[in-house]
Write a protein that holds these residues in place. Structure first.
Motif, PDB file in Angstrom:
ATOM      1  N   VAL A 198      62.705  31.251 152.570  1.00  0.00           N
ATOM      2  CA  VAL A 198      61.949  30.955 150.941  1.00  0.00           C
ATOM      3  C   VAL A 198      61.621  31.842 150.624  1.00  0.00           C
ATOM      4  O   VAL A 198      61.923  32.807 151.387  1.00  0.00           O
ATOM      5  CB  VAL A 198      60.423  30.019 151.509  1.00  0.00           C
ATOM      6  CG1 VAL A 198      60.855  29.021 151.278  1.00  0.00           C
ATOM      7  CG2 VAL A 198      59.181  30.043 151.705  1.00  0.00           C
ATOM      8  N   ALA A 199      60.811  32.050 149.255  1.00  0.00           N
ATOM      9  CA  ALA A 199      60.532  33.228 149.102  1.00  0.00           C
ATOM     10  C   ALA A 199      59.702  34.035 150.158  1.00  0.00           C
ATOM     11  O   ALA A 199      59.321  33.915 150.168  1.00  0.00           O
ATOM     12  CB  ALA A 199      60.329  33.224 147.586  1.00  0.00           C
ATOM     13  N   PRO A 200      60.111  35.455 149.836  1.00  0.00           N
ATOM     14  CA  PRO A 200      59.780  36.154 150.300  1.00  0.00           C
ATOM     15  C   PRO A 200      57.636  36.477 150.158  1.00  0.00           C
ATOM     16  O   PRO A 200      57.532  35.948 148.993  1.00  0.00           O
ATOM     17  CB  PRO A 200      60.253  37.349 150.507  1.00  0.00           C
ATOM     18  CG  PRO A 200      61.082  37.171 149.648  1.00  0.00           C
ATOM     19  CD  PRO A 200      61.060  36.181 148.754  1.00  0.00           C
ATOM     20  N   ALA A 201      56.933  36.588 150.788  1.00  0.00           N
ATOM     21  CA  ALA A 201      56.018  36.730 150.376  1.00  0.00           C
ATOM     22  C   ALA A 201      55.799  38.186 149.992  1.00  0.00           C
ATOM     23  O   ALA A 201      55.324  39.499 150.596  1.00  0.00           O
ATOM     24  CB  ALA A 201      55.011  36.963 152.414  1.00  0.00           C
ATOM     25  N   THR A 202      55.005  38.468 148.450  1.00  0.00           N
ATOM     26  CA  THR A 202      55.444  39.226 147.856  1.00  0.00           C
ATOM     27  C   THR A 202      53.826  40.509 148.333  1.00  0.00           C
ATOM     28  O   THR A 202      53.730  41.057 147.451  1.00  0.00           O
ATOM     29  CB  THR A 202      55.515  38.980 146.632  1.00  0.00           C
ATOM     30  OG1 THR A 202      53.804  37.876 145.704  1.00  0.00           O
ATOM     31  CG2 THR A 202      56.720  38.238 146.453  1.00  0.00           C
ATOM     32  N   ASP A 203      52.860  39.196 148.762  1.00  0.00           N
ATOM     33  CA  ASP A 203      51.556  39.714 148.991  1.00  0.00           C
ATOM     34  C   ASP A 203      51.184  40.672 150.466  1.00  0.00           C
ATOM     35  O   ASP A 203      50.116  41.017 150.854  1.00  0.00           O
ATOM     36  CB  ASP A 203      50.419  39.088 149.011  1.00  0.00           C
ATOM     37  CG  ASP A 203      50.478  37.872 149.440  1.00  0.00           C
ATOM     38  OD1 ASP A 203      51.798  37.368 150.291  1.00  0.00           O
ATOM     39  OD2 ASP A 203      49.617  36.617 150.605  1.00  0.00           O
ATOM     40  N   ALA A 204      52.890  40.387 151.094  1.00  0.00           N
ATOM     41  CA  ALA A 204      52.482  41.500 152.510  1.00  0.00           C
ATOM     42  C   ALA A 204      52.426  42.748 151.889  1.00  0.00           C
ATOM     43  O   ALA A 204      53.389  42.761 151.972  1.00  0.00           O
ATOM     44  CB  ALA A 204      53.438  40.547 152.990  1.00  0.00           C
TER      45      ALA A 204
END
Length: 226
Positions: free
Chosen positions: A95-101
């Motif tokens: 799925v879409a990458p975790a931009t908050d990681a």
């Protein structure tokens, strides 16, 4: 031929990308004890495992990951024997990458160890972070979820330490973190793999949704000096 590397992932990781993390004890290769518990023989089904005792510190342990159960060598005891399902993402569907990681570093190790102790995703040591990229999701100053790269061997990277604090589950953190790693691994033209307990149906279903399929059952055996 390359898929056969996964039948002995520790041996090939320590003969490849993870050579700097390796210690040698005769026929045994192992990770530095502060990095990981894992050790390996080139052919565990065909050679005696007596040499393993030299690779185990007096107050420590070592673990083998093998295609079949192994006998316990003299002078050692098997502290834990578990079947583990090896899964491979030959056709990943992240799925879409975790931009908050965020990337986790040395300053996060105490929190990582606390989260691992709470959730028990598998072996994790003080310097496991040296094995690859580890990422996490923070809420305030608290680490609430993480995932990372553990064993690396030619053409393959293992996804590991996937865990979420019980108070923060059900929000898709693990799926997004694993997806972020999948994007990285496939971007390097490598194949992701992982190990999961065969009775953890919830995790297996989640990994299948991301494109992982079961390859084979392996045996995890943790040893200590008798």
């Amino acid at each position: 031929m390359s898929g056969q590397l996964l039948d002995n992932p520790v041996w090939h990781a320590l003969g490849g990308p993870h050579i700097p993390l390796r210690q040698d004890f005769g026929p045994v290769r192992r990770y530095r004890p502060d990095v990981a518990l894992f050790a390996a023989f080139e052919a565990p089904a065909a050679e005696p495992l007596d040499g393993l005792i030299a690779a185990i510190p007096e107050a420590g342990g070592a673990a083998l990951v093998t295609p079949a159960p192994v006998d316990v060598p003299a002078g050692l005891s098997a502290m834990r024997v578990l079947p583990v399902l090896q899964m491979v993402a030959a056709t990943p569907r992240p799925v879409a990458p975790a931009t908050d990681a965020i990337d986790l570093g040395d300053e996060h190790v105490p929190q990582m160890l606390e989260l691992v102790q709470l959730t028990q995703p598998g072996p994790f040591a003080a310097r496991t972070i040296e094995m690859g990229r580890y990422i996490g999701i923070m809420e305030g100053d608290a680490l609430v979820a993480m995932a990372g790269e553990r064993m690396r061997l030619p053409g393959y990277t293992e996804v590991s330490a996937v865990c979420t604090h019980p108070d923060h589950r059900g929000r898709g953190h693990a799926k997004r973190l694993v997806s972020t790693l999948l994007h990285d691994i496939t971007g390097r033209r490598e194949t992701a793999f992982l190990h999961v307990l065969p009775d953890n149906r919830a995790a297996i279903t989640a990994y299948e949704a991301l494109g992982f399929t079961g390859r084979r059952e392996m045996t995890f055996t943790a040893f200590a000096r008798a």
